[in-house]
Design a protein around this motif. Structure first.
Motif, short mmCIF file in Angstrom:
data_model
loop_
_atom_site.label_atom_id
_atom_site.label_comp_id
_atom_site.label_asym_id
_atom_site.label_seq_id
_atom_site.Cartn_x
_atom_site.Cartn_y
_atom_site.Cartn_z
N GLN A 13 101.13 43.88 32.46
CA GLN A 13 102.53 44.26 32.31
C GLN A 13 102.83 45.48 33.18
N ALA A 14 104.09 45.62 33.50
CA ALA A 14 104.53 46.77 34.28
C ALA A 14 104.09 48.07 33.61
N GLY A 15 103.61 48.99 34.44
CA GLY A 15 103.08 50.25 33.93
C GLY A 15 101.59 50.23 33.68
N GLY A 16 101.00 49.04 33.73
CA GLY A 16 99.57 48.90 33.48
C GLY A 16 98.73 49.19 34.71
N LYS A 75 76.50 50.94 45.83
CA LYS A 75 76.74 49.54 45.50
C LYS A 75 77.34 48.76 46.65
N ASN A 76 77.62 49.43 47.77
CA ASN A 76 78.26 48.77 48.91
C ASN A 76 79.53 48.04 48.48
N THR A 77 80.33 48.73 47.70
CA THR A 77 81.52 48.13 47.13
C THR A 77 82.74 49.01 47.40
N LEU A 78 83.80 48.35 47.77
CA LEU A 78 85.10 48.99 47.99
C LEU A 78 85.96 48.74 46.76
N TYR A 79 86.74 49.74 46.37
CA TYR A 79 87.60 49.60 45.21
C TYR A 79 89.06 49.91 45.56
N LEU A 80 89.95 49.34 44.75
CA LEU A 80 91.36 49.74 44.77
C LEU A 80 91.79 49.91 43.32
N GLN A 81 91.95 51.14 42.91
CA GLN A 81 92.46 51.44 41.58
C GLN A 81 93.98 51.44 41.64
N MET A 82 94.59 50.58 40.85
CA MET A 82 96.04 50.44 40.87
C MET A 82 96.61 50.85 39.52
N ASN A 83 97.39 51.92 39.52
CA ASN A 83 98.02 52.43 38.30
C ASN A 83 99.53 52.31 38.40
N SER A 84 100.19 52.43 37.28
CA SER A 84 101.67 52.36 37.24
C SER A 84 102.18 51.14 38.00
N LEU A 85 101.59 50.01 37.73
CA LEU A 85 101.94 48.80 38.47
C LEU A 85 103.37 48.37 38.21
N LYS A 86 103.98 47.82 39.23
CA LYS A 86 105.37 47.36 39.20
C LYS A 86 105.40 45.87 39.49
N PRO A 87 106.45 45.17 39.05
CA PRO A 87 106.55 43.74 39.38
C PRO A 87 106.49 43.48 40.87
N GLU A 88 107.00 44.38 41.68
CA GLU A 88 106.97 44.19 43.13
C GLU A 88 105.57 44.34 43.73
N ASP A 89 104.59 44.74 42.93
CA ASP A 89 103.20 44.76 43.38
C ASP A 89 102.54 43.39 43.27
N THR A 90 103.23 42.44 42.66
CA THR A 90 102.69 41.09 42.52
C THR A 90 102.44 40.49 43.89
N ALA A 91 101.20 40.06 44.11
CA ALA A 91 100.81 39.52 45.41
C ALA A 91 99.37 39.03 45.35
#
Length: 127
Positions: A13-16, A75-91
Motif C-alpha cells: 500500500q502507499a506509504g509502505g 554477498k555480492n548483492t545490490l539493494y534498493l530500499q524503497m520507502n514512502s512508496l507511491k502509486p506512481e512507483d508501480t513498475a
C-alpha cells in the motif's frame, strides 16, 4: 556472461516499503557500474538509482529522499530500499550493470544505457 538475479518485488500500500535485491558475480559487483531502472505500463524505461565502484550514489529526482541504493560486498548483492512508496512507483524494476568508465559517478545511469539487464521484478503500489 553477466547474470543479474533480482528478487524482492511485490504489492504494498502507499506509504509502505519494499527492498529489492540483485545478486551477481563478485567481478561484476566490484568492477561494474550497478543500478536500478524501472518501466511502468505505457512508459519508457527510466533510471532510478545508480552506484559507482567506489560506492558513490545517484538518484532520479522522483525518488530522491525515499529510495536508497547500496551494495553488500560480502554477498555480492545490490539493494534498493524503497520507502514512502507511491502509486506512481508501480513498475517493473530492473537491475542493470555496465562495465564502461567515464567518471560519471553514481549518476552513470543518466549517461549510459546499460549493457546488462536482469529479468525484472514487479512492484505494485496501491492507493
Amino acid at each position: 556472461q553477466v547474470q543479474l538475479v533480482e528478487s524482492g518485488g511485490g504489492s504494498v500500500q502507499a506509504g509502505g516499503s519494499l527492498r529489492l535485491s540483485c545478486a551477481t558475480s563478485e567481478y561484476t559487483h566490484n568492477a561494474y557500474y550497478m543500478g536500478w531502472f524501472r518501466q511502468a505500463p505505457g512508459k519508457e524505461r527510466e533510471g532510478v538509482a545508480g552506484i559507482d565502484r567506489d560506492g558513490s550514489t545517484g538518484y532520479a529526482d522522483s525518488v530522491k529522499g525515499r529510495f536508497t541504493i547500496s551494495k553488500d560486498n560480502d554477498k555480492n548483492t545490490l539493494y534498493l530500499q524503497m520507502n514512502s512508496l507511491k502509486p506512481e512507483d508501480t513498475a517493473l524494476y530492473y537491475c542493470a550493470a555496465d562495465p564502461r568508465d567515464g567518471n560519471y559517478g553514481g549518476s552513470w545511469f543518466v549517461h549510459l544505457t546499460p549493457w546488462y539487464w536482469g529479468q525484472g521484478t514487479q512492484v505494485t503500489v496501491s492507493s
